[in-house]
Design a protein around this motif. Structure first.
Motif, PDB file in Angstrom:
ATOM      1  N   CYS A  96       0.886  -1.274  -0.063  1.00  0.00           N
ATOM      2  CA  CYS A  96      -0.068  -0.062   0.101  1.00  0.00           C
ATOM      3  C   CYS A  96       0.908   1.346   0.043  1.00  0.00           C
ATOM      4  CB  CYS A  96      -1.109   0.059   1.129  1.00  0.00           C
ATOM      5  SG  CYS A  96      -2.212   1.403   1.066  1.00  0.00           S
ATOM      6  N   PRO A  97       0.620   2.203  -0.737  1.00  0.00           N
ATOM      7  CA  PRO A  97       1.289   3.235  -0.733  1.00  0.00           C
ATOM      8  C   PRO A  97       1.070   4.077   0.590  1.00  0.00           C
ATOM      9  CG  PRO A  97      -0.414   3.551  -2.308  1.00  0.00           C
ATOM     10  CD  PRO A  97      -0.316   2.287  -1.881  1.00  0.00           C
ATOM     11  N   ALA A  98       2.424   4.667   1.033  1.00  0.00           N
ATOM     12  CA  ALA A  98       2.246   5.050   2.613  1.00  0.00           C
ATOM     13  C   ALA A  98       2.357   6.568   2.808  1.00  0.00           C
ATOM     14  CB  ALA A  98       3.138   4.240   3.430  1.00  0.00           C
ATOM     15  N   SER A  99       2.863   7.325   1.819  1.00  0.00           N
ATOM     16  CA  SER A  99       2.844   8.810   1.850  1.00  0.00           C
ATOM     17  C   SER A  99       1.833   9.435   1.230  1.00  0.00           C
ATOM     18  CB  SER A  99       4.398   9.301   1.367  1.00  0.00           C
ATOM     19  OG  SER A  99       4.257   9.291  -0.083  1.00  0.00           O
ATOM     20  N   PRO A 100       1.334  10.743   1.831  1.00  0.00           N
ATOM     21  CA  PRO A 100       0.322  11.434   1.151  1.00  0.00           C
ATOM     22  C   PRO A 100       0.058  11.662  -0.406  1.00  0.00           C
ATOM     23  CG  PRO A 100       0.515  12.326   3.351  1.00  0.00           C
ATOM     24  CD  PRO A 100       1.819  11.224   3.062  1.00  0.00           C
ATOM     25  N   VAL A 101       1.379  12.034  -0.727  1.00  0.00           N
ATOM     26  CA  VAL A 101       1.940  12.331  -2.016  1.00  0.00           C
ATOM     27  C   VAL A 101       1.550  11.310  -2.960  1.00  0.00           C
ATOM     28  CG1 VAL A 101       3.404  12.750  -3.837  1.00  0.00           C
ATOM     29  CG2 VAL A 101       3.685  13.822  -1.699  1.00  0.00           C
ATOM     30  N   HIS A 102       1.620   9.988  -2.537  1.00  0.00           N
ATOM     31  CA  HIS A 102       1.474   8.685  -3.378  1.00  0.00           C
ATOM     32  C   HIS A 102       0.070   8.328  -2.966  1.00  0.00           C
ATOM     33  CE1 HIS A 102       6.036   8.379  -3.109  1.00  0.00           C
ATOM     34  NE2 HIS A 102       5.375   8.673  -4.620  1.00  0.00           N
ATOM     35  N   TYR A 103      -0.378   8.177  -1.853  1.00  0.00           N
ATOM     36  CA  TYR A 103      -1.789   7.403  -1.659  1.00  0.00           C
ATOM     37  C   TYR A 103      -2.825   8.748  -1.991  1.00  0.00           C
ATOM     38  CZ  TYR A 103      -2.037   9.511   3.257  1.00  0.00           C
ATOM     39  OH  TYR A 103      -2.348  10.209   4.234  1.00  0.00           O
ATOM     40  N   GLN A 104      -2.563   9.625  -2.255  1.00  0.00           N
ATOM     41  CA  GLN A 104      -3.731  10.822  -2.658  1.00  0.00           C
ATOM     42  C   GLN A 104      -3.814  10.812  -4.099  1.00  0.00           C
ATOM     43  OE1 GLN A 104      -2.920  14.282  -0.506  1.00  0.00           O
ATOM     44  NE2 GLN A 104      -3.985  13.579   1.431  1.00  0.00           N
ATOM     45  N   PHE A 105      -2.700  10.319  -5.042  1.00  0.00           N
ATOM     46  CA  PHE A 105      -2.485  10.639  -6.262  1.00  0.00           C
ATOM     47  C   PHE A 105      -3.919   9.468  -6.742  1.00  0.00           C
ATOM     48  CE2 PHE A 105      -1.276   8.498 -10.277  1.00  0.00           C
ATOM     49  CZ  PHE A 105      -0.838   9.510 -10.889  1.00  0.00           C
ATOM     50  N   ASP A 106      -3.920   8.487  -6.377  1.00  0.00           N
ATOM     51  CA  ASP A 106      -5.248   7.498  -6.815  1.00  0.00           C
ATOM     52  C   ASP A 106      -5.898   7.068  -5.702  1.00  0.00           C
ATOM     53  OD1 ASP A 106      -6.853   5.982  -8.160  1.00  0.00           O
ATOM     54  OD2 ASP A 106      -5.476   4.934  -9.307  1.00  0.00           O
ATOM     55  N   PRO A 107      -6.835   8.052  -4.874  1.00  0.00           N
ATOM     56  CA  PRO A 107      -7.256   7.597  -3.703  1.00  0.00           C
ATOM     57  C   PRO A 107      -8.136   6.162  -3.600  1.00  0.00           C
ATOM     58  CG  PRO A 107      -8.366   9.449  -4.459  1.00  0.00           C
ATOM     59  CD  PRO A 107      -7.197   9.288  -5.206  1.00  0.00           C
ATOM     60  N   VAL A 108      -9.018   6.098  -4.845  1.00  0.00           N
ATOM     61  CA  VAL A 108      -9.660   4.889  -4.938  1.00  0.00           C
ATOM     62  C   VAL A 108      -8.862   3.677  -5.197  1.00  0.00           C
ATOM     63  CG1 VAL A 108     -11.218   3.523  -6.374  1.00  0.00           C
ATOM     64  CG2 VAL A 108     -11.668   5.930  -6.367  1.00  0.00           C
ATOM     65  N   GLN A 109      -7.789   3.623  -5.636  1.00  0.00           N
ATOM     66  CA  GLN A 109      -6.810   2.442  -5.880  1.00  0.00           C
ATOM     67  C   GLN A 109      -6.104   2.228  -4.386  1.00  0.00           C
ATOM     68  OE1 GLN A 109      -6.767   0.317  -8.225  1.00  0.00           O
ATOM     69  NE2 GLN A 109      -5.011  -1.017  -7.286  1.00  0.00           N
ATOM     70  N   THR A 110      -6.036   3.530  -3.844  1.00  0.00           N
ATOM     71  CA  THR A 110      -5.231   3.406  -2.382  1.00  0.00           C
ATOM     72  C   THR A 110      -6.335   2.447  -1.492  1.00  0.00           C
ATOM     73  OG1 THR A 110      -4.081   4.993  -2.645  1.00  0.00           O
ATOM     74  CG2 THR A 110      -4.551   4.564  -0.258  1.00  0.00           C
ATOM     75  N   THR A 111      -7.447   2.794  -1.520  1.00  0.00           N
ATOM     76  CA  THR A 111      -8.407   2.017  -0.676  1.00  0.00           C
ATOM     77  C   THR A 111      -8.676   0.691  -1.001  1.00  0.00           C
ATOM     78  OG1 THR A 111      -9.615   4.217  -0.369  1.00  0.00           O
ATOM     79  CG2 THR A 111     -11.138   1.982   0.103  1.00  0.00           C
ATOM     80  N   LYS A 112      -8.668   0.361  -2.523  1.00  0.00           N
ATOM     81  CA  LYS A 112      -8.895  -1.034  -2.901  1.00  0.00           C
ATOM     82  C   LYS A 112      -7.699  -1.820  -2.470  1.00  0.00           C
ATOM     83  CE  LYS A 112     -10.158  -1.703  -7.193  1.00  0.00           C
ATOM     84  NZ  LYS A 112     -10.106  -1.157  -8.850  1.00  0.00           N
ATOM     85  N   THR A 113      -6.382  -0.913  -2.545  1.00  0.00           N
ATOM     86  CA  THR A 113      -5.308  -2.055  -1.945  1.00  0.00           C
ATOM     87  C   THR A 113      -5.469  -2.372  -0.875  1.00  0.00           C
ATOM     88  OG1 THR A 113      -4.056  -0.582  -3.781  1.00  0.00           O
ATOM     89  CG2 THR A 113      -2.696  -1.950  -1.897  1.00  0.00           C
ATOM     90  N   SER A 114      -5.715  -1.504   0.167  1.00  0.00           N
ATOM     91  CA  SER A 114      -6.056  -1.828   1.511  1.00  0.00           C
ATOM     92  C   SER A 114      -7.089  -2.884   1.797  1.00  0.00           C
ATOM     93  CB  SER A 114      -6.200  -0.626   2.587  1.00  0.00           C
ATOM     94  OG  SER A 114      -5.158   0.158   2.689  1.00  0.00           O
ATOM     95  N   MET A 165      13.956   5.051   1.098  1.00  0.00           N
ATOM     96  CA  MET A 165      12.942   5.803   0.890  1.00  0.00           C
ATOM     97  C   MET A 165      13.089   6.555  -0.447  1.00  0.00           C
ATOM     98  SD  MET A 165      12.363   7.842   4.717  1.00  0.00           S
ATOM     99  CE  MET A 165      10.880   8.224   4.331  1.00  0.00           C
ATOM    100  N   GLN A 166      12.187   7.065  -1.036  1.00  0.00           N
ATOM    101  CA  GLN A 166      12.301   7.624  -2.387  1.00  0.00           C
ATOM    102  C   GLN A 166      12.831   9.061  -2.245  1.00  0.00           C
ATOM    103  OE1 GLN A 166       9.409   6.958  -5.669  1.00  0.00           O
ATOM    104  NE2 GLN A 166       8.692   5.131  -4.694  1.00  0.00           N
ATOM    105  N   LEU A 167      13.151   9.651  -3.441  1.00  0.00           N
ATOM    106  CA  LEU A 167      13.701  11.068  -3.383  1.00  0.00           C
ATOM    107  C   LEU A 167      12.366  11.808  -3.120  1.00  0.00           C
ATOM    108  CD1 LEU A 167      16.168  11.014  -6.266  1.00  0.00           C
ATOM    109  CD2 LEU A 167      16.787  11.297  -3.808  1.00  0.00           C
ATOM    110  N   ASN A 168      11.496  11.360  -3.919  1.00  0.00           N
ATOM    111  CA  ASN A 168      10.093  12.356  -3.795  1.00  0.00           C
ATOM    112  C   ASN A 168       9.082  11.637  -3.098  1.00  0.00           C
ATOM    113  OD1 ASN A 168       9.713   9.929  -5.483  1.00  0.00           O
ATOM    114  ND2 ASN A 168       8.393  11.015  -7.074  1.00  0.00           N
ATOM    115  N   ASP A 169       9.491  10.959  -1.882  1.00  0.00           N
ATOM    116  CA  ASP A 169       8.624  10.167  -1.080  1.00  0.00           C
ATOM    117  C   ASP A 169       7.357  11.207  -0.677  1.00  0.00           C
ATOM    118  OD1 ASP A 169       8.213   9.365   2.034  1.00  0.00           O
ATOM    119  OD2 ASP A 169       8.368   7.547   0.845  1.00  0.00           O
ATOM    120  N   GLY A 170       7.770  12.386  -0.266  1.00  0.00           N
ATOM    121  CA  GLY A 170       6.669  13.393   0.216  1.00  0.00           C
ATOM    122  C   GLY A 170       6.501  13.126   1.724  1.00  0.00           C
ATOM    123  N   ARG A 171       6.938  12.128   2.444  1.00  0.00           N
ATOM    124  CA  ARG A 171       7.014  12.200   3.895  1.00  0.00           C
ATOM    125  C   ARG A 171       7.953  13.272   4.581  1.00  0.00           C
ATOM    126  NH1 ARG A 171       5.953   5.728   4.788  1.00  0.00           N
ATOM    127  NH2 ARG A 171       7.499   5.751   2.589  1.00  0.00           N
TER     128      ARG A 171
END
Length: 333
Positions: A80-98, A185-191
Motif C-alpha cells: 500500500c502506498p504510505a505517503s500522502p503524495v502517493h496515496y492521494q494520487f489515486d485514492p480509489v486504488q489506495t482504498t482498494k489496495t488496503s 525511501m524515495q527522493l520524492n517520497d513526500g514524507r
C-alpha cells in the motif's frame, strides 16, 4: 542463521517498497525463501537489486487487488502506498489496495492455513485526542477527508483481519506502524524526513506546515523491521494490534534544525499552511511491544538521520551522473 529453525517460504507483498525490501533482506539472511510481490507503483527494483541473484529470492510483479494463487508458509502484507503524495494520487486504488488486497491475502492465508501479518498504521488514530496513543484508543478520523483513503482503508483492513480470525480461525498479526525513515525511501517520497533531507541537501528552504509545534516520533527502519519480525514470531494468542514505533517525540521545528545541522545546509525555514486533517501530535505507547515482544527501538534520531542523509546523498549523486551521461546506461533511480 539458526540451522535448527525450519526454512519457510515467505510471501512479502509490497516487497520492493521501502519497508518490504528491508524485510526481504532480513528474511533471506535468516535462510528463508522469499517471494517478493509488488506492482511497482511506489516500489523500486533498485531496492531489491542486491537480492536478485540470491537463489532463495523470487520476484513477482502483481497487484494484490487481484487474487494470487501461490504456495507459501507465511504472509507479510505490506502492500500500500504510505505517503500522502502517493496515496492521494489515486485514492480509489489506495482504498482498494488496503481493502480488496486484504481480502485476497486473508483468503490465501485461510486456504493455506497459515499466519498472516498486516502492516497497519498509526494513521488509524487520526488526529488523536489522547496522547500518547495506546492500542485501545479508537481514533479520531475524518472518514470523508483527503487522507481517508489511507486512514479508513487501513482501519477497514484491520476489521477484515479480526473478522477472518473470529469467523475462519485465521492466525493473524496486526501491527500499527508509526513514522519510519531510513534508506530505500524515495527522493520524492513526500514524507517529512525525506522532504527535509532533500531540501537541506539542495540548500532550498525547508517547508514546515503549520507553526512547527506539531510532533512526530521517528523510528529507524532497522528497528521497525525487527519489530515486525518479532511480532510474526510471537505467541499465537498475540493477535495485536500492537504499536511499533519510537516513543521519543520531536517537533517538526526540532527535526528541521537537526537535519540542517547534520547536513551543514544553508537552508532557511519557511512556514506554510497546515494541510487538512494533518495530525497535531503522534507518539506511540509501546508498553505491549515491550512486554510481549521484548522490543524497543535502539537507534536514536541523530544516528538514523546521519545514515539516511548518506543514502540520499548517494542517490542524488547517482542520479546526477546518470543525467549527465550520454554513454552509460545506469539503472533507473
Amino acid at each position: 542463521m539458526d540451522r535448527t529453525k525450519k526454512v519457510k517460504r515467505i510471501l512479502v507483498t509490497g516487497g520492493a517498497g521501502f519497508l518490504g525490501s528491508h524485510l526481504c533482506k532480513k528474511l533471506l539472511t535468516e535462510g528463508h525463501e522469499v517471494l517478493c510481490v509488488d506492482n511497482f507503483f511506489t516500489g523500486r527494483r533498485q531496492n531489491i537489486h542486491s537480492l536478485l541473484d540470491n537463489k532463495n529470492f523470487e520476484l513477482l510483479r502483481h497487484d494484490i487487488t487481484f487474487p494470487l494463487y501461490v504456495e507459501v508458509d507465511e504472509i507479510y502484507n505490506l502492500a500500500c502506498p504510505a505517503s500522502p503524495v502517493h496515496y492521494q494520487f489515486d485514492p480509489v486504488q489506495t482504498t482498494k489496495t488496503s481493502v480488496v488486497g486484504a481480502i485476497n491475502m486473508l483468503g490465501l492465508a485461510k486456504r493455506l492455513k497459515i499466519k498472516i501479518l498486516q502492516a497497519s498504521t498509526s494513521e488509524v488514530y487520526g488526529d488523536p485526542s489522547i496522547h500518547p496513543q495506546t492500542e485501545s484508543y479508537w481514533g479520531n478520523v475524518n472518514p470523508i477527508g483527503p487522507r481517508a483513503c489511507y486512514d479508513e482503508g487501513k482501519r477497514c483492513a484491520e476489521t477484515l483481519f479480526f473478522d477472518y480470525h473470529r469467523q475462519n480461525n485465521v492466525e493473524i498479526k496486526v501491527v500499527r506502524i508509526f513514522n519510519t525513515y531510513g534508506p530505500h525511501m524515495q527522493l520524492n517520497d513526500g514524507r517529512v524526513v525525506s522532504n527535509f533531507i532533500m531540501q537541506a541537501l539542495r540548500n532550498d528552504s525547508i517547508t514546515i506546515f503549520g507553526d512547527g509545534s506539531q510532533t512526530r516520533s521517528f523510528c529507524y527502519v532497522e528497528d521497525m523491521i525487527d519489530g515486525l519480525h518479532k511480532m510474526m514470531e510471537s505467541d499465537k494468542d498475540l493477535t495485536g494490534p500492537v504499536n511499533i514505533g519510537n516513543p521519543t517525540e520531536f517537533t517538526m521545528l526540532e527535526l528541521a534544525e537537526k537535519i540542517i545541522k547534520i547536513t551543514g545546509s544553508k537552508s532557511q525555514i519557511a512556514f506554510m499552511e497546515l494541510p487538512q486533517d494533518d495530525p497535531k501530535q503522534r507518539k506511540p505507547d509501546i508498553t505491549i511491544a515491550k512486554k510481549n515482544l521484548g522490543w524497543t527501538p535502539n537507534i536514536d534520531l541523530e544516528l538514523g538521520l546521519t545514515r539516511s542523509i548518506e543514502y540520499f546523498e548517494k542517490l542524488i549523486f547517482d542520479k546526477t551522473v546518470k543525467n549527465n551521461s550520454s554513454k552509460i546506461n545506469y539503472e533507473r533511480v
